[in-house]
Design a protein around this motif. Sequence first.
Motif, short mmCIF file in Angstrom:
data_model
loop_
_atom_site.label_atom_id
_atom_site.label_comp_id
_atom_site.label_asym_id
_atom_site.label_seq_id
_atom_site.Cartn_x
_atom_site.Cartn_y
_atom_site.Cartn_z
N TYR A 62 0.32 -0.99 -0.11
CA TYR A 62 0.38 -0.25 -0.11
C TYR A 62 0.67 1.22 0.13
CZ TYR A 62 -4.09 -3.11 1.47
OH TYR A 62 -4.63 -4.26 1.24
N MET A 63 2.23 1.02 0.06
CA MET A 63 3.04 2.21 0.23
C MET A 63 2.88 3.24 -0.94
SD MET A 63 5.43 1.50 2.93
CE MET A 63 6.49 -0.11 2.95
N SER A 64 3.35 3.95 -0.87
CA SER A 64 3.72 4.70 -2.48
C SER A 64 5.35 4.75 -2.76
CB SER A 64 3.55 6.01 -2.67
OG SER A 64 4.25 6.41 -1.77
N PRO A 65 5.83 4.53 -3.97
CA PRO A 65 7.34 3.87 -4.59
C PRO A 65 8.29 5.94 -3.46
CG PRO A 65 6.26 4.23 -6.76
CD PRO A 65 5.53 4.44 -5.47
N GLU A 66 7.88 6.59 -3.53
CA GLU A 66 8.52 7.74 -2.65
C GLU A 66 8.65 8.07 -2.08
OE1 GLU A 66 4.91 9.31 -3.61
OE2 GLU A 66 5.54 7.88 -4.19
N TYR A 67 7.48 7.15 -0.87
CA TYR A 67 7.17 6.70 0.22
C TYR A 67 8.59 5.95 0.89
CZ TYR A 67 5.54 6.46 5.52
OH TYR A 67 5.27 5.84 7.15
N LEU A 100 -6.31 3.13 -11.35
CA LEU A 100 -4.49 3.88 -12.00
C LEU A 100 -3.89 4.77 -11.59
CD1 LEU A 100 -5.48 1.37 -14.89
CD2 LEU A 100 -3.90 0.37 -13.04
N LEU A 101 -5.57 5.69 -12.36
CA LEU A 101 -4.16 7.52 -12.06
C LEU A 101 -3.77 7.78 -10.27
CD1 LEU A 101 -6.64 8.96 -14.12
CD2 LEU A 101 -5.37 9.19 -14.35
N SER A 102 -3.87 7.00 -9.43
CA SER A 102 -3.72 7.29 -8.09
C SER A 102 -2.69 6.36 -7.71
CB SER A 102 -4.66 6.68 -7.25
OG SER A 102 -5.83 7.49 -7.49
N VAL A 103 -2.71 5.28 -8.69
CA VAL A 103 -0.77 4.35 -8.21
C VAL A 103 0.10 4.69 -9.25
CG1 VAL A 103 -2.63 2.60 -7.38
CG2 VAL A 103 -1.77 2.21 -9.53
N GLN A 104 0.01 5.77 -10.04
CA GLN A 104 1.25 6.33 -10.50
C GLN A 104 2.19 6.19 -10.02
OE1 GLN A 104 -0.19 8.33 -14.66
NE2 GLN A 104 -1.12 9.27 -12.98
N ASP A 105 3.49 6.19 -10.75
CA ASP A 105 4.73 6.71 -10.07
C ASP A 105 4.75 7.94 -9.17
OD1 ASP A 105 5.32 3.39 -10.30
OD2 ASP A 105 5.85 3.96 -11.93
N ASP A 106 4.71 8.63 -10.57
CA ASP A 106 5.38 10.40 -10.44
C ASP A 106 3.75 10.68 -8.95
OD1 ASP A 106 5.41 12.60 -10.85
OD2 ASP A 106 5.19 12.46 -12.39
N PRO A 107 4.06 11.41 -8.16
CA PRO A 107 3.20 11.84 -7.23
C PRO A 107 2.33 12.65 -7.35
CG PRO A 107 5.42 11.51 -6.50
CD PRO A 107 5.72 11.27 -7.39
N PRO A 164 2.54 1.88 -14.00
CA PRO A 164 3.45 1.04 -12.54
C PRO A 164 4.69 0.78 -12.29
CG PRO A 164 1.93 0.10 -12.64
CD PRO A 164 1.86 1.03 -13.86
N MET A 165 6.23 1.03 -12.41
CA MET A 165 7.04 0.21 -12.20
C MET A 165 7.32 -0.91 -11.26
SD MET A 165 9.75 2.54 -10.19
CE MET A 165 9.81 3.63 -8.79
N CYS A 166 5.98 -1.09 -10.39
CA CYS A 166 6.28 -2.07 -9.23
C CYS A 166 7.07 -1.78 -8.75
CB CYS A 166 5.78 -3.23 -9.83
SG CYS A 166 3.99 -3.17 -10.34
N PHE A 167 7.44 -1.21 -7.96
CA PHE A 167 8.98 -0.63 -7.57
C PHE A 167 9.72 -1.84 -6.75
CE2 PHE A 167 5.90 0.61 -3.94
CZ PHE A 167 6.48 0.46 -3.11
N ALA A 168 8.59 -2.42 -5.88
CA ALA A 168 9.21 -3.60 -4.46
C ALA A 168 8.77 -4.65 -5.33
CB ALA A 168 8.38 -3.55 -3.79
#
Length: 694
Positions: free
Chosen positions: A550-555, A635-642, A668-672
């Motif tokens: 649930y955590m955003s990439p930048e966080y 999908l708009l809400s989970v984009q990598d760029d805040p 999205p890049m699916c960071f983890a």
Amino acid sequence: MAMYSSLPVYAILLLLSWTFNSLPLCASDNRIVAGKPLSPGNVLVSQDGVFALGFFSPSNSTKNYHYVGIWYNRIPERTVVWVSNRAAPITTNLSSANLVVTNNSDIVLSDSNGRVLWTTNNSVSMNSISVEAVLDNTGNFILRSLADSAILWQSFDHPTDTLLPGMNIRLSHNTLPLQHLVSWKAQHDPSPGEFSYGADPSSLLQCFIWNGSRPHLRSPVWTNYLYMDKFNKSAIYMALHHAGDEVYMSFGMPTGSFILLVRMQIDYLGKVNILSWDSNMSVWRALYAEPQHECNTYGYCGPYGYCDNTATVPVCKCLDGFEPRDGKGWIAGSFSQGCRPKEVRRCTHGDDFLAFPGMKVPDKFLHLPSRSFDECREECRSNCSCVAYAYSRMSNMDIDGDDTRCLVWMGDLIDMENNTQGGENLYVRTRILQGDMKKITTLEIVLSVVSSFLVLICVGLICIYAFRDGTRKLLLNWSTRFKIIRGVARGLLYLHQDSRLMMIHRDLKASNILLDAEMSPKISDFGTARLFGVHEQEGHTNQVVGTFGYMSPEYAMEGIISVKSDVYSFGVLLLEIVSGMKIGTTTPSAHARAHNLIDYAWSLRKDGKMMDLVDSSIVEGCSLVEPLRCIHIGLLSVQDDPDARPLMSSVIASLDNKDIELPQPKEPMCFARRNYGAGESQADDLSLENLKGR
């Protein structure tokens, strides 16, 4: 006015007069002196040209009545701000009426029969001194001595229905009466109406709108002697002042204000408005209006009830620990009986107080001077008749040298409101549970704001995890799921935008959404929440806490916290609600490349199969337009760029209005990337170190 720029001044005034009424008004200067009366057809114009004074008949009036008044000179819609003879109109031949300055230092209005309709009734006898009556640039009509310019009388001391910048309303005086704004009787009838606005005779700390002798609306109790609010790039202030033995309220704008024309008025319907002139649209725009809803009128919700202004439509509710006194009447929309305690309360030495933030505190208080906060609380705690208290530090000591404001209530709490902005803490007596009462911290105060915003008595809590393993899924049809989505979205908007301090939840997930018996959602578990100051938009932390997935990439990677962190979590939650899957659920073998729900949703989007993401249990019996739109918003809400993610205000607008065109999301890049095993829980609370270790 650009079209008149090449015309002489007298021609401009003549053209403007045609829009006001049928009288052929002629321009005069800004003063009347003895022997030179003002007659119908002539006007006084202030030196700056803003205000005019003369004879007028209300537009669209069915009566052939005439009055002497002051109005704005340069705007096409005649707006009268003061009327001299509102209780005694000119009903005879207008041509012989006149307004004169007499040898007895008075201003007198008389009709064609010589009957005096209005006079200043100046008590100072100055037979040997010459005087003049002047309309100044503030809209004040002044009678003054020519010898020393001493003011003998002024219209600002005798307001009608309008308060102009620089005017005062007298709230207290040892000998002079209190002042009120008095409404017109009807839209086109300036005679005194039923409604008035002025101070509470028993307290300087609040004002009322009166309907005759009955209170119609009560202002919030002053928490500062100066109140300022911003409207349209400018600021409006209201302040209490002390001058000699007089206390008065003033209204105005700071120097250099963006708003040029502004006024405060009580209209014939009993509403107080602050209005500014929009020169582009040639209309008066309301910057502020009260009451805004029937719920805001005085005592509408009864004792211990309050008007909840945080709801879409203001509605009456009971304070926590209270219930409607007349349950059937309450359901039917009759709230006058108010609320009562759910259980009998007995006063003991151990009683403490429950804080209700964001409140317009009740009427009928007792003001205790020169008290600290602790002393104020103890005054109430030690008196079993005291049911509540409120405390504020004033910004200065202009009134009585006391910068404290301790209020206590000894009877029923009446006329309360809860607001998204403004208000103060109201502390209501309650019993200590099991011998322990938690201290009220800043965070808990904000959390109680959230609780009062939702005001849900949770009869039964159902986790959204009812989406798994069978029969409970059937309870969550699409209309119920959409209700949950919208409810969570509005809760987040409140945290981000409408609460007194901006709050980032940081751990929004399915297990932190509680549902009541009506399936209305309530955001819970604020243990990791972060408060932001008024001017803060973003924060950083070296200790990342939350739930994986649930955590955003930048966080997760950089410890950057903002409202867009919660938007990302909301996007994950939205995809879960629509699909009935969890963020880390193993996807079908055809999409083995998908590592989590976000990845899976994007894969289906690229293949043109987004309908496959919609939970099969809701496909039948509902249109797929809303579920597919929700996936798009997710999908708009989970984009990598805040910056590419929408704000919650845009999310709510997009949910409520299907005509709003949505932008295309970026992959999205699916960071983890982590492949969860079947049935594995992803409610793992991770620190930054643990996340790196994985």
